[in-house]
Design a protein around this motif. Sequence first.
Motif, PDB file in Angstrom:
ATOM      1  N   GLU A 115       0.834  -1.192   0.000  1.00 39.70           N
ATOM      2  CA  GLU A 115       0.000   0.000   0.000  1.00 39.70           C
ATOM      3  C   GLU A 115       0.877   1.254   0.000  1.00 39.70           C
ATOM      4  O   GLU A 115       0.546   2.251  -0.628  1.00 39.70           O
ATOM      5  CB  GLU A 115      -0.917   0.010   1.224  1.00 39.70           C
ATOM      6  N   HIS A 137      -5.967  -4.175  -3.092  1.00 41.74           N
ATOM      7  CA  HIS A 137      -4.989  -3.289  -2.463  1.00 41.74           C
ATOM      8  C   HIS A 137      -5.472  -1.842  -2.451  1.00 41.74           C
ATOM      9  O   HIS A 137      -5.145  -1.092  -1.530  1.00 41.74           O
ATOM     10  CB  HIS A 137      -3.638  -3.410  -3.175  1.00 41.74           C
ATOM     11  N   ARG A 144      -7.455  -1.773   0.557  1.00 35.73           N
ATOM     12  CA  ARG A 144      -6.620  -1.727   1.764  1.00 35.73           C
ATOM     13  C   ARG A 144      -5.997  -0.350   1.935  1.00 35.73           C
ATOM     14  O   ARG A 144      -5.853   0.150   3.058  1.00 35.73           O
ATOM     15  CB  ARG A 144      -5.518  -2.797   1.669  1.00 35.73           C
ATOM     16  N   LEU A 145      -5.616   0.253   0.818  1.00 35.47           N
ATOM     17  CA  LEU A 145      -5.063   1.610   0.896  1.00 35.47           C
ATOM     18  C   LEU A 145      -6.118   2.578   1.403  1.00 35.47           C
ATOM     19  O   LEU A 145      -5.858   3.400   2.286  1.00 35.47           O
ATOM     20  CB  LEU A 145      -4.561   2.042  -0.476  1.00 35.47           C
TER      21      LEU A 145
END
Lengths: 229, 229
Positions: free
Chosen positions: A160, A199, A202-203
């Motif tokens: 990230e 991702h 998640r970021l």
Amino acid sequence: MSAPKLLLVEDDTALAELVEYRFRGEGYDVRTTDDGDEALLLAAEDTPDLVLLDWMIGGTSGIEVCRRLRRNKSTAHVPIIILTARSDEDDRVRGLETGADDYVTKPFSPRELIARVGAVLRRVRPALAGETITVGDLALDPTAHRVTRCGQAIKIGPTEFRLLRHFMEHPGRVFSRGQLLDAVWGSGSDIELRTVDVHIRRLRQAIAIPGAADPVRTVRSAGYALEGV
Amino acid sequence: MSAPKLLLVEDDTALAELVEYRFRGEGYDVRTTDDGDEALLLAAEDTPDLVLLDWMIGGTSGIEVCRRLRRNKSTAHVPIIILTARSDEDDRVRGLETGADDYVTKPFSPRELIARVGAVLRRVRPALAGETITVGDLALDPTAHRVTRCGQAIKIGPTEFRLLRHFMEHPGRVFSRGQLLDAVWGSGSDIELRTVDVHIRRLRQAIAIPGAADPVRTVRSAGYALEGV
DNA sequence: GTCCGGCGTCACGACTGCGTAACAAATGGC
DNA sequence: GCCATTTGTTACGCAGTCGTGACGCCGGAC
């Protein structure tokens, strides 16, 4: 920091060793070759962050290496600094026309070259020069590997971090999943496109703070972008 | 106290005495020779923190001393300042190419030289320029080889000391295991990367005090950093 | 010689975070 | 409104990374 990778193409062995030594001392990761064709191979297999290119080398001429670097997709945007013994205007113009970013005439001092490299990197990839980038309320310090939003520290994983860093180096620009895979995972990676989505999530989760808008914008059927400014 | 050791190589006796006098007044520990070969010997037996090197000396020429200093492992990273009567560009470039860190043209004022020496030392070895370095509640005295945390003395091994010192010279910055090996063990060392982990642990153990947070930060898949400020 | 501190390496275990798949939700075209 | 496509979200197995304790080795002190 993340050790900017230099590719030095120079057939004067003594000079090459000296430059390599000094740049290593400055924290750079240097690879050297004296051959134009090998330079293209090295650049293709592990994209450098900057190429130092001697004008007169065996194998392929400097100008040709320059052109071919630009033609290859993965190295098309790598900055190039030409090193040359000649100082006439013609060559300088031809070098810059071919797509070189700067031009250093021999003899030069290593300090000068280091300064030039630093200047070019700062211009092209600020994070590589060790400067913290700021986009909106986000700040990313590449040397400390630290991200803050509105001043408070953000806990963020390695992938990230690289993803955010890439976005912050090009704020506002939209990247396709494929481009993100190339830039963040490396051009050789064989990863599912949808993995990017995960991702991105998640970021988003990592940089989310209550009451603030999500700075990661989804561009349907195109990719993602970081909200500029 | 931190008395940086200077090695002055100068065959103009009057100038040498003057420089020596002034630097002693500034708290430096100065040794002087007028011979290039002797300079190399002195440098080898007691590595100085900086070399002031006259360009034109008997025995071995300045440029040769410069090269040989670089070639010897123990003196390879000692900063060098060239003193020269000539001011033409060619020599300046040659000096810097050989690995000199700065260049002072005669005649110079002692104050200028002192300033330059200070600048170079601050850049290359921050610990040498000041007294002790302080980061957070840690204090490290480079000359006394002593570390304290919150005022109380810390028992610490040689390798851990160098490791901590390197961290404290660059607080907050993340270093990869490879970079730490280069900086702390020496760039030629052939040590396992994981060995760094063990010494990080030993360092953590050494500087740990109950109820205080661990100032050594692990940055996953990147390296380690000392918590800045 | 013995003792001893420190160093480098290894092996094991814990844990993080990665990549994928599967499902849910949203979007846009018609 | 309905469908197809695209994206969000969650869960899960697994590889990679890191922490930790132990071990053998070497060099210096004595």
